[in-house]
Write an enzyme that holds these catalytic residues in place. Structure first.
Site, PDB file in Angstrom:
ATOM      1  CE1 TYR A  41     -10.348  -0.105   7.133  1.00 54.20           C
ATOM      2  CE2 TYR A  41     -10.664   0.437   8.924  1.00 54.20           C
ATOM      3  CZ  TYR A  41      -9.348   0.573   8.276  1.00 54.20           C
ATOM      4  OH  TYR A  41      -8.584   0.840   8.839  1.00 54.20           O
ATOM      5  CB  SER A  42     -14.262  -2.312  12.215  1.00 53.52           C
ATOM      6  OG  SER A  42     -14.376  -0.471  11.953  1.00 53.52           O
ATOM      7  N   GLY A  55       0.403  -0.804  -0.096  1.00 51.38           N
ATOM      8  CA  GLY A  55      -0.032  -0.177  -0.334  1.00 51.38           C
ATOM      9  C   GLY A  55       0.682   1.353  -0.131  1.00 51.38           C
ATOM     10  CB  SER A  82      -0.073   3.814  -4.216  1.00 57.15           C
ATOM     11  OG  SER A  82      -0.645   4.056  -4.280  1.00 57.15           O
ATOM     12  CB  SER A 141     -11.264  -6.638   7.523  1.00 53.69           C
ATOM     13  OG  SER A 141     -11.412  -5.557   7.190  1.00 53.69           O
ATOM     14  CE  LYS A 142      -7.198  -2.453   8.844  1.00 56.74           C
ATOM     15  NZ  LYS A 142      -5.814  -2.852   8.085  1.00 56.74           N
ATOM     16  N   GLY A 160      -0.795   8.067   1.133  1.00 58.25           N
ATOM     17  CA  GLY A 160      -1.137   8.052   2.394  1.00 58.25           C
ATOM     18  C   GLY A 160      -0.076   7.669   3.338  1.00 58.25           C
ATOM     19  CG  ASP A 176      -4.521  -7.479  -6.349  1.00 63.68           C
ATOM     20  OD1 ASP A 176      -4.613  -7.462  -5.070  1.00 63.68           O
ATOM     21  OD2 ASP A 176      -5.637  -6.793  -7.166  1.00 63.68           O
ATOM     22  CB  SER A 208      -4.649  -3.866  13.482  1.00 65.33           C
ATOM     23  OG  SER A 208      -6.647  -3.869  13.665  1.00 65.33           O
TER      24      SER A 208
END
Length: 227
Positions: free
Chosen positions: A146-147, A8, A10, A149-150, A12, A52, A129
């Site tokens: 989202y949460s 990740g 690319s 999965s974290k 932020g 990916d 996370s």
């Protein structure tokens, strides 16, 4: 000089991590589905790979880079890539759930399995996370995929730390609070987080380089707000 893989990368936090490690003269393999912006920065010691993390058929791209760029040694893996979907549970499709878990959980599994053969007892896997994945923390409607999965990522980290405690590497997970990134802006337009991507990257970079000396299998809550 450490050999560091960042997913990740690319934009932020991932992008800021690549910049920091480049300045510190570490060697970096930076992964993203599109690294064009990162490549345009021409950072020293940073190799950009369009990859990916959820596609096993692309694993040879990373493996070749580890052999050719890193000479078969990985010191640090930062599983930073993440996907956030903000929608009510009733309108969140199963495909959306699968997409979020593919990136936030299965992609981490895939990248970790690729890096492990090149790591040793001094190496460090840092999983990124969220406070939303911490049991008992404040939860927000719309973040069911989202949460959760974290939360799965946190448990996975604890399990891997136990499984590899005799041989290494060390596994730790940082549960981040709100950070001002493009992903946050897309999910919560107009919301202003108390921490910038640059500030959080500085913390993560330092922890990735030194945290394995003091922690293994630990969840560190990185948030300047309460609860």
């Amino acid at each position: 000089m450490k050999h560091i893989i960042i997913t990740g990368a690319s934009k932020g936090i991932g992008l800021e991590l690549a910049k920091l490690f480049s300045i510190q003269n570490h060697k970096v393999i930076a992964l993203s589905r599109n690294t064009s912006h990162l490549k345009s920065l021409s950072l020293d010691n940073v190799t950009c790979l369009d990859l990916d993390i959820t596609k096993e058929e692309q694993n040879n791209i990373l493996n070749n880079a580890i052999k050719n760029v890193f000479n078969n040694r990985v010191d640090i893996l930062i599983n930073n890539a993440g996907l956030l979907a903000n929608s009510s549970f009733n309108t969140t499709s199963l495909d959306t759930f699968k997409s979020v878990y593919n990136t936030n959980v299965y992609g981490v599994v895939n990248m970790t399995q690729q890096a492990l053969p090149y790591m040793n007892n001094k190496s460090h896997v840092v999983n990124i996370s969220s406070m939303g994945g911490i049991q008992g923390s404040m939860k927000f409607a719309g973040l069911s995929a989202y949460s959760s999965s974290k939360g799965a990522l946190i448990t996975l980290t604890e399990l891997l730390a136990e499984e590899y405690k005799e041989t290494g590497p060390s596994f730790n997970v940082l549960a981040l609070g709100a950070v001002q990134t493009e992903m946050l802006e897309q999910a919560f337009p107009g919301f202003q987080a108390p921490v910038t991507a640059e500030e959080m990257a500085e913390y993560i970079a330092n922890f990735a380089l030194t945290g394995q000396q003091f922690y293994n299998g630990k969840i560190l809550q990185v948030s300047s707000t309460t609860p």
